[in-house]
Motif scaffolding. Structure first.
Motif, PDB file in Angstrom:
ATOM      1  N   GLN A   1      -9.569   3.900   1.193  1.00 62.19           N
ATOM      2  CA  GLN A   1      -9.472   5.043   1.747  1.00 62.19           C
ATOM      3  C   GLN A   1      -8.455   5.105   2.982  1.00 62.19           C
ATOM      4  OE1 GLN A   1     -13.566   6.295   2.140  1.00 62.19           O
ATOM      5  NE2 GLN A   1     -14.010   6.133  -0.066  1.00 62.19           N
ATOM      6  N   GLU A   2      -8.615   4.432   3.916  1.00 67.57           N
ATOM      7  CA  GLU A   2      -7.859   4.401   5.114  1.00 67.57           C
ATOM      8  C   GLU A   2      -6.344   4.335   4.779  1.00 67.57           C
ATOM      9  OE1 GLU A   2      -8.452   4.918   8.471  1.00 67.57           O
ATOM     10  OE2 GLU A   2     -10.243   5.717   7.701  1.00 67.57           O
ATOM     11  N   MET A   3      -6.037   3.441   3.258  1.00 68.70           N
ATOM     12  CA  MET A   3      -5.001   3.262   3.131  1.00 68.70           C
ATOM     13  C   MET A   3      -4.483   4.572   2.239  1.00 68.70           C
ATOM     14  SD  MET A   3      -5.049  -0.731   1.951  1.00 68.70           S
ATOM     15  CE  MET A   3      -3.818  -0.613   0.820  1.00 68.70           C
ATOM     16  N   ASP A   4      -5.177   5.618   2.079  1.00 66.42           N
ATOM     17  CA  ASP A   4      -4.901   6.836   1.259  1.00 66.42           C
ATOM     18  C   ASP A   4      -4.816   6.515  -0.201  1.00 66.42           C
ATOM     19  OD1 ASP A   4      -4.563   8.772   3.105  1.00 66.42           O
ATOM     20  OD2 ASP A   4      -2.465   8.062   3.513  1.00 66.42           O
TER      21      ASP A   4
ATOM     22  N   ARG B   1     -13.978   4.521  -4.382  1.00 68.61           N
ATOM     23  CA  ARG B   1     -15.231   4.425  -3.979  1.00 68.61           C
ATOM     24  C   ARG B   1     -16.093   3.244  -4.497  1.00 68.61           C
ATOM     25  NH1 ARG B   1     -19.593   7.379  -7.708  1.00 68.61           N
ATOM     26  NH2 ARG B   1     -20.804   5.718  -6.906  1.00 68.61           N
TER      27      ARG B   1
ATOM     28  N   LEU C   1     -13.929   1.857   1.875  1.00 73.93           N
ATOM     29  CA  LEU C   1     -13.528   2.357   3.091  1.00 73.93           C
ATOM     30  C   LEU C   1     -11.954   1.893   3.657  1.00 73.93           C
ATOM     31  CD1 LEU C   1     -16.861   2.026   5.268  1.00 73.93           C
ATOM     32  CD2 LEU C   1     -15.774   4.222   4.323  1.00 73.93           C
ATOM     33  N   THR C   2     -11.675   0.725   3.524  1.00 77.18           N
ATOM     34  CA  THR C   2     -10.476   0.176   3.723  1.00 77.18           C
ATOM     35  C   THR C   2      -9.463   0.860   2.854  1.00 77.18           C
ATOM     36  OG1 THR C   2     -11.361  -1.940   4.395  1.00 77.18           O
ATOM     37  CG2 THR C   2      -9.069  -1.890   3.977  1.00 77.18           C
TER      38      THR C   2
ATOM     39  N   LYS D   1      -4.632  -4.449   0.404  1.00 72.63           N
ATOM     40  CA  LYS D   1      -3.173  -4.212   0.480  1.00 72.63           C
ATOM     41  C   LYS D   1      -2.569  -4.845  -1.214  1.00 72.63           C
ATOM     42  CE  LYS D   1      -1.915  -4.447   5.101  1.00 72.63           C
ATOM     43  NZ  LYS D   1      -1.508  -5.339   6.372  1.00 72.63           N
TER      44      LYS D   1
ATOM     45  N   LYS E   1      -8.945  -6.317   4.674  1.00 73.21           N
ATOM     46  CA  LYS E   1      -7.625  -5.630   4.724  1.00 73.21           C
ATOM     47  C   LYS E   1      -6.641  -6.293   3.784  1.00 73.21           C
ATOM     48  CE  LYS E   1      -8.608  -3.352   9.311  1.00 73.21           C
ATOM     49  NZ  LYS E   1      -8.100  -3.418  10.633  1.00 73.21           N
TER      50      LYS E   1
END
Length: 412
Positions: A86-89, A93, A83-84, A24, A20
């Motif tokens: 994508q969770e952050m918009d 891929r 995936l991380t 960022k 994560k």
């Protein structure tokens, strides 16, 4: 949009929290307007675990299946990073080596990159993808099998992608915040360098500095890829870390940029070798065939047609060297009285492109070590380095003394 390559090593993605944190940093660069290619290593310790499983299952393993297993660690990290993000918009891929594709030779576990085809990733960038998360360390052989690139493969992958996609820069995130004048664990005066030339970094990497792998620096120098070494655990500014670049980008340069060391060295001497034309080839040919990485070489003055030949090599290759030399002696290729191996030595080196224009650097090094009572066993030089073999017990003293003698804590 401009492309930026960001590489995260095993310690930088060792846990979900660290992934994560890394994501960022990627998001910050996307917000600046970059399309980003992220190269990831396996989570810390995972590759060793996978190698252990292979060895336990099949000690005489099929190298193709070894690569299939060992490369899977990077696949896991790439998927989790995507995936991380994508969770952050952030549109992202994952890509495995064969999907890019990154094409390599067929040398499993030590393959070399032949080509990186850019069409697939560029097409996805054109469709709105902002981050391609690529599994490092792996590629595709001409036979269609997964290959791995050997030690430092993810660093090499990152630089190769930066070259192929003409990236603005390649940022290598690791557990240190840059390249230092020497190991700060040994010398508390060690200073982080803002910039270092490709040639200096290549010498430091080959002489024992662990920050970047030699292959990645070679590739960066060949294709003029600007590298930046940063810490994944600290907040970054645009000027953070150390930039590895062309020497033309560095205004002023100290005569010596850094002090490197290697603990795991050995000195091997063939005593009383026949001094005749071709003897060097007769010695070092079999050593090369046996995979012995010879570094420094010294031949003594000949007496009565006999001489001593000394060379250094990694300590874990001494047995291989002894076997090769004894086999050559048995085959009458060479004749020597005795072979003596000293495994209690280390190599200490000074490196700097400033040596080209500063006289007396080697003399200053030798004088410094002499004043500390350190005897030199073997000396090796190039245009921008001087290396010496000394007793291992003096290694830390030598590093600290040389760092002080050349005042490396000061900027140019």
């Amino acid at each position: 949009m401009p492309v930026l390559v960001m590489k995260f090593g095993g310690t930088s993605v060792a846990t979900l929290d660290r992934i994560k944190r890394a994501a960022k940093k990627v998001g910050v660069e996307v917000a600046k307007g970059y399309d980003v290619i992220v190269i990831v290593s396996a989570m810390s310790g995972k590759t060793n675990e996978l190698v252990g499983w292979v060895n336990e299952t099949s000690p005489l393993f099929d190298a193709r299946e070894y690569d299939a297993v060992v490369s899977s660690g990077e696949n896991v990290t790439a998927g989790l990073m995507a995936l991380t993000l994508q969770e952050m918009d952030v549109p992202a891929r994952s890509w495995q080596g064969w999907q890019v594709p990154l094409l390599t030779t067929s040398a499993h576990s030590s393959a070399r990159i032949e080509e990186i085809q850019t069409d697939n990733i560029n097409a996805k960038f054109g469709e709105g993808m902002r981050v391609a998360v690529v599994a490092g360390f792996q590629g595709l052989s001409p036979e269609g099998r997964i290959t791995t690139l050997g030690r430092g493969g993810s660093d090499t992958t990152a630089v190769a992608f930066a070259a192929a996609f003409e990236a603005e820069r390649c940022d290598i995130y690791t557990d240190v915040d840059g390249v230092y004048t020497t190991d700060p664990r040994i010398c508390e005066k060690a200073r982080k360098l803002d910039k270092i030339a490709f040639e200096e970094m290549l010498e430091l990497a080959s002489l024992g500095a662990k920050v970047l792998q030699t292959r990645s620096v070679e590739l960066a120098m060949k294709y003029k890829v600007r590298l930046r070494v940063l810490s994944s655990f600290e907040e970054q500014s645009d000027e953070a870390g150390t930039l590895v670049c062309d020497e033309e980008e560095i205004m002023e340069q100290n005569a010596v940029a850094g002090v490197a060391y290697s603990r795991d060295e050995a000195k091997v001497t063939l005593i009383s070798v026949a001094d005749r034309p071709g003897i060097a080839a007769a010695i070092f040919g079999p050593l090369a065939d046996a995979g012995v990485n010879v570094d420094m070489i010294v031949q003594n003055i000949s007496e009565d047609g006999r001489t001593d030949m000394t060379f250094s090599c990694p300590i874990d290759q001494v047995a291989r060297a002894e076997k090769a030399m004894n086999a050559a002696k048995a085959a009458d290729s060479i004749n020597f009285h005795d072979l003596v191996a000293d495994t209690d030595v280390c190599k200490v080196s000074i490196v700097g492109i400033g040596m080209r224009s500063h006289a007396g650097v080697a003399a200053k090094m030798f004088d410094c070590l002499s004043r500390e009572g350190i005897n030199l066993k073997v000396i090796g030089t190039s245009e921008i380095k001087v290396s010496v073999l000394i007793d291992r017990k003096y290694m830390e003293l030598a590093v600290q003394a040389l760092h002080d003698a050349f005042e490396l804590e000061k900027t140019a």
